[in-house]
Design an enzyme around this catalytic site. Structure first.
Site, PDB file in Angstrom:
ATOM      1  N   GLU A  83     -70.178 -51.382 -91.043  1.00  0.00           N
ATOM      2  CA  GLU A  83     -70.115 -51.774 -92.465  1.00  0.00           C
ATOM      3  C   GLU A  83     -71.449 -52.351 -92.952  1.00  0.00           C
ATOM      4  O   GLU A  83     -71.498 -53.265 -93.761  1.00  0.00           O
ATOM      5  CB  GLU A  83     -68.961 -52.740 -92.729  1.00  0.00           C
ATOM      6  N   GLY A  85     -70.150 -66.977 -63.085  1.00  0.00           N
ATOM      7  CA  GLY A  85     -69.945 -65.663 -62.489  1.00  0.00           C
ATOM      8  C   GLY A  85     -68.616 -65.054 -62.880  1.00  0.00           C
ATOM      9  O   GLY A  85     -68.505 -63.832 -63.058  1.00  0.00           O
ATOM     10  N   SER A 107     -77.440 -46.146 -92.813  1.00  0.00           N
ATOM     11  CA  SER A 107     -77.810 -47.125 -93.835  1.00  0.00           C
ATOM     12  C   SER A 107     -78.235 -46.431 -95.128  1.00  0.00           C
ATOM     13  O   SER A 107     -78.010 -46.943 -96.227  1.00  0.00           O
ATOM     14  CB  SER A 107     -78.947 -48.015 -93.318  1.00  0.00           C
ATOM     15  N   ILE A 131     -66.250 -42.660 -87.365  1.00  0.00           N
ATOM     16  CA  ILE A 131     -65.054 -42.885 -88.163  1.00  0.00           C
ATOM     17  C   ILE A 131     -64.012 -43.635 -87.322  1.00  0.00           C
ATOM     18  O   ILE A 131     -63.444 -43.082 -86.375  1.00  0.00           O
ATOM     19  CB  ILE A 131     -64.473 -41.562 -88.703  1.00  0.00           C
TER      20      ILE A 131
END
Length: 381
Positions: free
Chosen positions: A364, A341, A130, A155
């Site tokens: 992103e 389930g 960030s 990446i």
């Protein structure tokens, strides 16, 4: 009127038909074997859907941002990993489209448009996620070449891509760290470039995520994107264009989960009747569909805002990415619940969709960062 043009709906129908026929049959196998979706890559390329956003002057389709989102959404509806082929091609090339020289555009974009090559985007580092301005990868000019050193992580499609858009510090003494970062285009065959092993991930297992390494990686001087020191500005501008595409991916995952859940509850019987007749189930389905519809409009609105240079584009991009990804996580979780389930097994696609949805809240820019971006935009007024 307030609706998509006919050509967008025709595009949706074409991509959905291709996705159902050429991509969906391999989605479970791609996830199970954690392999690149080669069938999807081939089908998307042959149909011209691998990078629809590239302008016609560079051999592309010249599609608008909403059209690009529709392609990603419809592919993600059947396989989130495959949807990262068009999504990451846009992410990797958007900085070039925004800021590169005409010479560099002509070098890189046509090969991606035709599917001969693909692109990845390299911004994050282990200690600079960030906090992108704290990156440590360096680049310096040595004669008529740039020399890069450092490591980038997380990446997407690394090892599969041909071109990599890379952010690196070119002026470590800049008054503001953000002003000392430049953007470059690196080719997989450039000396000093290498990729690491695949990360072992919760979801999107068909899309490889790797570290990439630069060890005195040498590239020609003209491979810089824009002027030195403008790299982070370009990177942030890029995210305004590409965060809506992550919203679109999340939207497609959610729609796929809802479609599967509706089909299942109609067939599943308990207490002598279809469970679709129970009000509790109906309320869950209604909430899921309502949130998806709201997310869809926000994603398309944000994509359209980038096309026209809307002043609210940054806010809308973050809003679309955050809301749609939160919706995807809620909807896929509820879809697993509706399957009971069976939903917890790999015999049905909803558990894969739930795992795939999680990353859309993280990459992103985490959704916490999106909320910071939105708040800052509001407080500027």
């Amino acid at each position: 009127m307030y609706q998509l043009p006919e050509e967008h709906e025709e595009l949706r129908a074409a991509v959905r038909a291709l996705a159902e026929k050429e991509i969906a049959p391999y989605a479970a196998e791609v996830d199970e074997q954690e392999r690149y979706p080669v069938e999807a890559a081939r089908a998307l390329t042959e149909a011209g859907f691998n990078a629809v956003h590239i302008p016609e002057q560079y051999s592309g389709q010249g599609a608008d941002a909403v059209a690009a989102c529709i392609v990603i959404e419809e592919v993600a509806r059947v396989d989130a990993s495959a949807s990262l082929i068009p999504a990451v091609n846009k992410l990797g090339t958007q900085p070039i489209l925004l800021s590169a020289s005409e010479e560099l555009k002509k070098l890189v974009l046509p090969s991606i448009a035709t599917g001969e090559a693909s692109a990845s985007y390299a911004l994050s580092e282990r200690e600079a996620g960030s906090d992108t301005a704290s990156m440590r990868t360096r680049a310096h000019l040595d004669g008529d070449h740039w020399v890069l050193n450092g490591t980038k992580c997380w990446i997407t499609n690394a090892g599969e891509s041909t071109w990599y858009t890379v952010m690196a510090v070119t002026d470590p003494n800049a008054e503001k760290k953000a002003h000392g970062i430049s953007a470059f285009v690196v080719h997989k065959d450039d000396p000093g470039f290498s990729v690491g092993p695949k990360e072992r991930k919760l979801g999107i297992k068909g899309s490889p995520t790797r570290e990439i390494y630069f060890e005195n990686c040498t590239i020609p001087e003209n491979r810089i994107i824009g002027e030195p020191g403008t790299g982070l500005k370009t990177a942030l501008a890029t995210l305004d264009h590409t965060r809506p595409t992550i919203g679109a991916q999340a939207l497609g995952i959610a729609q796929g989960a809802l479609d599967a859940a509706v089909e299942y509850v109609k067939e599943r019987k308990q207490f002598g009747q279809s469970i679709s007749q129970f009000q509790g189930v109906q309320f869950m389905l209604a909430d899921m569909a309502m949130k998806i519809e709201a997310a869809r409009h926000l994603v398309y609105t944000s994509a359209a805002a980038t096309e026209r240079g809307d002043a609210r584009a940054t806010f809308l991009a973050s809003a679309a990415k955050a809301y749609a990804s939160d919706v995807a996580m809620e909807v896929t979780t509820d879809a697993v619940q509706l399957f009971g389930g069976a939903g917890y097994t790999r015999d049905f696609p909803v558990e894969r969709m739930m795992r795939d949805a999680k990353i859309t809240q993280i990459y992103e820019g985490t959704n916490q960062i999106q909320r910071m971006v939105m708040a800052r935009q509001l407080l500027k007024k």
